[in-house]
Design a protein around this motif. Structure first.
Motif, short mmCIF file in Angstrom:
data_model
loop_
_atom_site.label_atom_id
_atom_site.label_comp_id
_atom_site.label_asym_id
_atom_site.label_seq_id
_atom_site.Cartn_x
_atom_site.Cartn_y
_atom_site.Cartn_z
N ASP A 27 0.88 -1.16 0.00
CA ASP A 27 0.00 0.00 0.00
C ASP A 27 0.92 1.22 0.00
OD1 ASP A 27 -2.21 1.59 0.16
OD2 ASP A 27 -2.51 1.31 2.31
N CYS A 28 1.38 1.58 -1.19
CA CYS A 28 2.47 2.55 -1.28
C CYS A 28 1.95 3.98 -1.20
CB CYS A 28 3.23 2.36 -2.59
SG CYS A 28 2.24 2.77 -4.04
N ALA A 29 2.89 4.90 -1.12
CA ALA A 29 2.53 6.32 -1.05
C ALA A 29 2.56 6.98 -2.42
CB ALA A 29 3.50 7.04 -0.12
N CYS A 30 2.86 6.17 -3.47
CA CYS A 30 3.06 6.78 -4.78
C CYS A 30 1.99 6.41 -5.82
CB CYS A 30 4.46 6.50 -5.32
SG CYS A 30 5.05 4.80 -5.25
N ARG A 31 1.21 5.36 -5.58
CA ARG A 31 0.21 5.00 -6.59
C ARG A 31 -0.91 6.04 -6.58
NH1 ARG A 31 -1.65 0.88 -9.75
NH2 ARG A 31 -3.89 0.54 -9.79
N LYS A 32 -1.10 6.70 -7.72
CA LYS A 32 -2.16 7.71 -7.80
C LYS A 32 -3.48 7.11 -7.38
CE LYS A 32 -1.20 8.47 -12.19
NZ LYS A 32 -1.21 8.99 -13.60
N PRO A 33 -4.29 7.79 -6.58
CA PRO A 33 -4.22 9.23 -6.28
C PRO A 33 -3.34 9.63 -5.09
CG PRO A 33 -6.20 8.30 -5.30
CD PRO A 33 -5.52 7.19 -6.05
N ALA A 34 -2.58 8.69 -4.54
CA ALA A 34 -1.66 9.08 -3.47
C ALA A 34 -0.65 10.09 -4.03
CB ALA A 34 -0.94 7.85 -2.92
N PRO A 35 -0.18 11.00 -3.18
CA PRO A 35 0.59 12.14 -3.69
C PRO A 35 2.09 11.91 -3.86
CG PRO A 35 0.19 12.42 -1.36
CD PRO A 35 -0.51 11.13 -1.76
N GLY A 36 2.58 10.69 -3.59
CA GLY A 36 4.03 10.46 -3.51
C GLY A 36 4.85 10.93 -4.70
N MET A 37 4.38 10.63 -5.91
CA MET A 37 5.19 11.00 -7.08
C MET A 37 5.28 12.51 -7.23
SD MET A 37 4.38 8.07 -9.96
CE MET A 37 2.57 8.11 -9.94
N ALA A 38 4.17 13.21 -6.99
CA ALA A 38 4.19 14.67 -7.11
C ALA A 38 5.06 15.28 -6.01
CB ALA A 38 2.77 15.23 -7.05
N LEU A 39 4.99 14.71 -4.81
CA LEU A 39 5.81 15.24 -3.72
C LEU A 39 7.29 14.99 -3.99
CD1 LEU A 39 3.63 14.15 -0.64
CD2 LEU A 39 3.74 16.41 -1.75
N ASP A 40 7.61 13.81 -4.51
CA ASP A 40 9.01 13.53 -4.88
C ASP A 40 9.50 14.54 -5.92
OD1 ASP A 40 9.14 11.39 -3.16
OD2 ASP A 40 9.01 9.85 -4.73
N ALA A 41 8.66 14.75 -6.93
CA ALA A 41 9.06 15.68 -8.00
C ALA A 41 9.22 17.09 -7.47
CB ALA A 41 8.02 15.65 -9.12
N ALA A 42 8.32 17.48 -6.58
CA ALA A 42 8.40 18.83 -6.02
C ALA A 42 9.73 19.04 -5.30
CB ALA A 42 7.23 19.08 -5.07
N ARG A 43 10.14 17.99 -4.59
CA ARG A 43 11.42 18.07 -3.87
C ARG A 43 12.60 18.02 -4.85
NH1 ARG A 43 10.97 13.56 -0.97
NH2 ARG A 43 12.03 12.50 -2.68
N ASP A 44 12.52 17.14 -5.83
CA ASP A 44 13.64 16.97 -6.77
C ASP A 44 13.83 18.18 -7.68
OD1 ASP A 44 13.90 14.39 -5.77
OD2 ASP A 44 12.90 13.43 -7.48
N LEU A 45 12.72 18.75 -8.12
CA LEU A 45 12.79 19.74 -9.20
C LEU A 45 12.51 21.16 -8.76
CD1 LEU A 45 10.81 17.64 -11.85
CD2 LEU A 45 13.29 17.87 -11.69
N GLY A 46 11.96 21.33 -7.53
CA GLY A 46 11.62 22.67 -7.07
C GLY A 46 10.31 23.14 -7.67
N ILE A 47 9.21 22.59 -7.18
CA ILE A 47 7.89 22.86 -7.76
C ILE A 47 7.00 23.53 -6.74
CG2 ILE A 47 5.78 21.75 -8.63
CD1 ILE A 47 7.63 19.56 -9.82
N ASP A 48 6.29 24.55 -7.19
CA ASP A 48 5.24 25.18 -6.38
C ASP A 48 3.93 24.44 -6.68
OD1 ASP A 48 3.29 26.73 -5.23
OD2 ASP A 48 4.04 28.63 -6.03
N LEU A 49 3.57 23.53 -5.81
CA LEU A 49 2.41 22.66 -6.09
C LEU A 49 1.10 23.44 -6.17
CD1 LEU A 49 3.44 19.64 -3.86
CD2 LEU A 49 3.34 19.67 -6.36
N ALA A 50 0.98 24.50 -5.40
CA ALA A 50 -0.28 25.26 -5.40
C ALA A 50 -0.51 25.97 -6.74
CB ALA A 50 -0.27 26.28 -4.26
N ARG A 51 0.56 26.19 -7.50
CA ARG A 51 0.43 26.83 -8.81
C ARG A 51 0.49 25.80 -9.93
NH1 ARG A 51 4.41 31.04 -10.35
NH2 ARG A 51 5.94 30.04 -8.99
N SER A 52 0.43 24.52 -9.56
CA SER A 52 0.62 23.45 -10.55
C SER A 52 -0.70 22.82 -10.95
CB SER A 52 1.57 22.40 -9.97
OG SER A 52 2.85 22.95 -9.74
N TRP A 53 -0.62 22.02 -12.00
CA TRP A 53 -1.78 21.34 -12.57
C TRP A 53 -1.45 19.87 -12.78
CZ3 TRP A 53 -6.24 24.06 -14.22
CH2 TRP A 53 -6.12 25.47 -14.23
N VAL A 54 -2.50 19.06 -12.80
CA VAL A 54 -2.39 17.67 -13.27
C VAL A 54 -3.38 17.53 -14.42
CG1 VAL A 54 -2.63 15.21 -12.74
CG2 VAL A 54 -1.79 16.79 -10.97
#
Ligand SMILES: [Mg+2]
Ligand SMILES: [Zn+2]
Length: 207
Positions: free
Chosen positions: A115-142
């Protein structure tokens, strides 16, 4: 599972557009396990290029539970993504990061049956990317063809567009109770136009 990490460093925090893969940039063929089954939508490369030029980071987030279910060879996924990168590059477009979740609740591979933290709709992949790439999630889209893509956006405080390609038309017909979405568009092309206007258009924006 990060495939193209960028070293964390001091950098500007930017908005991102997270893109689902199957059904959003390419035809959903079920478990995409052979290169010959890859068909990018005809607007996919230009849609990504528009996002690049508008200053968004473009991040692919894809559930690949077929790995855990042994429908897809694990080494095939980064290979496929490298091929997509090449096709995008040939059209002047770029993906800034690829993130995929190999887990599945019914995985045959025991280590992936979690039961991972990354399988959508869990936020893991977006959170990882935000940390890796420097992302403002509130201004982002999916942008994606399933409600789980929309839920991913809202789970990280971002916005979402559902597209009617892939599973989208079926998904639109079975909207979960209380589910909201910023827009539903026929394709990635329309979704990109919508979000560019939402963020940069409007009366007076280009006066
Ligand atoms: Mg999809
Ligand atoms: Zn996962």
């Amino acid at each position: 599972m990060t495939e193209s990490p960028v070293p964390a460093a001091a950098r500007v925090v930017r908005p991102a557009v997270f893109l689902d893969r199957d059904g959003t940039i390419n035809e959903d063929v079920g478990y995409l396990s052979e290169l010959s089954h890859l068909t990018l939508f005809p607007w996919a490369i230009d849609a990504v290029r528009l996002l690049n030029r508008a200053g968004y980071l473009v991040v692919m987030v894809t559930n690949q539970g077929g790995i855990g279910r042994k429908m897809i060879r694990p080494e095939f996924v980064p290979h496929l993504h490298a091929v997509i990168d090449q096709r995008l590059a040939a059209g002047g477009a770029r993906v800034d990061g690829w993130y995929s979740c190999p887990h599945h609740p019914a995985a045959l591979v025991e280590s992936l049956r979690v039961d991972c933290a990354c399988r959508k709709p869990a936020p893991g992949m977006a959170l990882d990317a935000a940390r890796d790439l420097g992302i403002d999630l509130a201004r982002s889209w999916v942008i994606g063809d399933k409600w789980i893509d929309v839920q991913l956006a809202h789970n990280v405080g971002g916005r979402a567009v559902l597209v009617r390609t892939g599973w989208g038309r079926l998904e639109e017909a079975v909207r979960p109770p209380g589910q909201t979405v910023e827009a539903i568009c026929d394709s990635l092309a329309g979704a990109v136009a919508f979000l560019l206007e939402a963020d940069h258009g409007g009366p007076g924006a280009a006066a």
